[in-house]
Design an enzyme around this catalytic site. Sequence first.
Site, PDB file in Angstrom:
ATOM      1  N   LYS A 149       0.860  -1.187   0.000  1.00 28.77           N
ATOM      2  CA  LYS A 149       0.000   0.000   0.000  1.00 28.77           C
ATOM      3  C   LYS A 149       0.900   1.242   0.000  1.00 28.77           C
ATOM      4  O   LYS A 149       1.943   1.252   0.683  1.00 28.77           O
ATOM      5  CB  LYS A 149      -0.891  -0.026   1.247  1.00 28.77           C
ATOM      6  CG  LYS A 149      -1.918   1.074   1.346  1.00 28.77           C
ATOM      7  CD  LYS A 149      -2.794   0.870   2.581  1.00 28.77           C
ATOM      8  CE  LYS A 149      -3.895   1.908   2.700  1.00 28.77           C
ATOM      9  NZ  LYS A 149      -4.776   1.660   3.865  1.00 28.77           N
TER      10      LYS A 149
ATOM     11  N   SER B  63      -9.522   1.364   3.023  1.00 27.24           N
ATOM     12  CA  SER B  63      -8.737   2.228   2.172  1.00 27.24           C
ATOM     13  C   SER B  63      -7.641   1.494   1.391  1.00 27.24           C
ATOM     14  O   SER B  63      -7.063   2.061   0.476  1.00 27.24           O
ATOM     15  CB  SER B  63      -8.081   3.324   3.011  1.00 27.24           C
ATOM     16  OG  SER B  63      -7.160   2.775   3.937  1.00 27.24           O
TER      17      SER B  63
ATOM     18  N   SER C 289      -9.677  -1.062   7.107  1.00 25.99           N
ATOM     19  CA  SER C 289      -9.123  -0.843   5.764  1.00 25.99           C
ATOM     20  C   SER C 289      -8.333  -2.014   5.186  1.00 25.99           C
ATOM     21  O   SER C 289      -7.985  -1.990   4.000  1.00 25.99           O
ATOM     22  CB  SER C 289      -8.248   0.409   5.750  1.00 25.99           C
ATOM     23  OG  SER C 289      -9.034   1.560   5.876  1.00 25.99           O
TER      24      SER C 289
END
Lengths: 472, 60
Positions: A81, A158, A182
Amino acid sequence: MSVDLAFASVIDLARMIARKEVSPVEVVRVHLERIAARDRSLRAYITVCAEAASEAARTAEAALMSGRPSGPLHGVPIALKDLYDTAGVATTAGSTILADRVPATDATVVRRLREAGAIVLGKLHMVEFAYGPEGLNAHHGAPRNPWDADAERMPGGSSSGSGVAVAAGLAPAALGSDTGGSIRIPASLCGITGLKPTYGRVSRAGVLPLAWSMDHVGPMTRTVADSALLLRAIAGYDPADASSSVLPVPDYLAALTGDVKGLRVGLLRDFFLTSATPEVRTAIETAARALQGAGAVVDEVALPNVAHVAAASYAVVASEALAYHTSWLKTRAGDYDPEVRKRLQLGAFISGAHYVRAQQARALVRDEIDAALAQRDVLLAPATPLTAPRLDERQITLGDGPSDVRGALIRLTRPFNCSGHPACAVPCGFSAQGLPIGMQLVGRPFDEATVLRAADAYQRLTDWHTRRPVLA
Amino acid sequence: MSEVFDADALSRAARLAGFDWTPQELEPARPAVEAALRLLATLDALPLDAVEPTTQYRIL
């Protein structure tokens, strides 16, 4: 036997590489070619480290041939990420504010992955500054949920790119982060495994924060066994993280016995199952019966004050996020995604007393979860009460009434960010529309081994995690 | 918490918090602020007087 390297597990890739049945160069090449072919439409990556990954693969191959493998992930490509600091590679948090930010050093967990032999494929798409569960991003567009042929469903966030890349075979595994769900939300919506470890189990040093006291980092994989392997590699004390635990890191793979005989499972019905759509509710109840059929002892348990987590979580995350973003909000407010800017602005209207009240509420709910787990080994609940909503959907009807989509997505995951308990999301079915359904197993603090054992046993009983999306 | 705040009031409150946001800038956030304050008020229903706030850190 022919092996599809794009969908091979991390464990199988590591084993094949170690036995010299496949070269790390070949494994990286397959993934880079797949990214080149597919990611224009999937949009899982913000940065692809093609040259560096290829070079690292050649180095890994040379080390292997000279008898110097570096660790249990030797030669296995992994994606991150885009809020994990990577030395020499931009780390933007999906923002334009940090578009040119190039860290000088790796985050602790990135360093640990490299020391274990992993190769960084690239940096993955995400909601700007990790502030949102839908997977939307005004700067880069939303990554595409690979299970939706019409490209109109949310990937979840997310850690949106992490969910999409792993589900679509653009990375064997990824790291995500989880402040309100997330990791587990995109895992649920994209049909993969996502592990939020106990708060303090994995270092957050070098990972851009959303809310310090709620942020957790962890693996996103296609199997529980792969998450167990990655957790072993990244977990452990780090003096650079004030919340880091000194507890020893067990061998999580060794805990995966497949045996759940006598395992006490608490099914969370009130608030959790009751809020789920009928398809999700049926899938969770079926999963509970599957575990029961394998010898687990299932009962129902309630967390009386868990509904108040919505207010507590909101007060804590908005306040801490505002504190981190204050300077940019004063000087570069126009550079934020408007929706993220609005969420950050809300933090200015929360008082200190609200924040402390919220921390008291956290303690209350944490104690309730601890009490439920005093008599059980794990808790079982949906990861999300619904399958992937449409990108333009803002309101939805859940099992207990109407809800905004954002609140619905984080409703069942954020209690365990507030409490810090470990939670693992795994696929447990598909809707009539072919969209994945996710459940989560929650365990006692620092007892990831039992959570992973239960989740792995479930994957041995079912084949949901082996299904692959058909990409156009 | 049933008050309705106008954007001018929010702008003044934001200034107290150190942010020089105009009423125009804050108008899109106004419904969300009101909803958030209603949500926060629900914490008053909890039996928290004897509960020590946590920062969750379980340093072991």
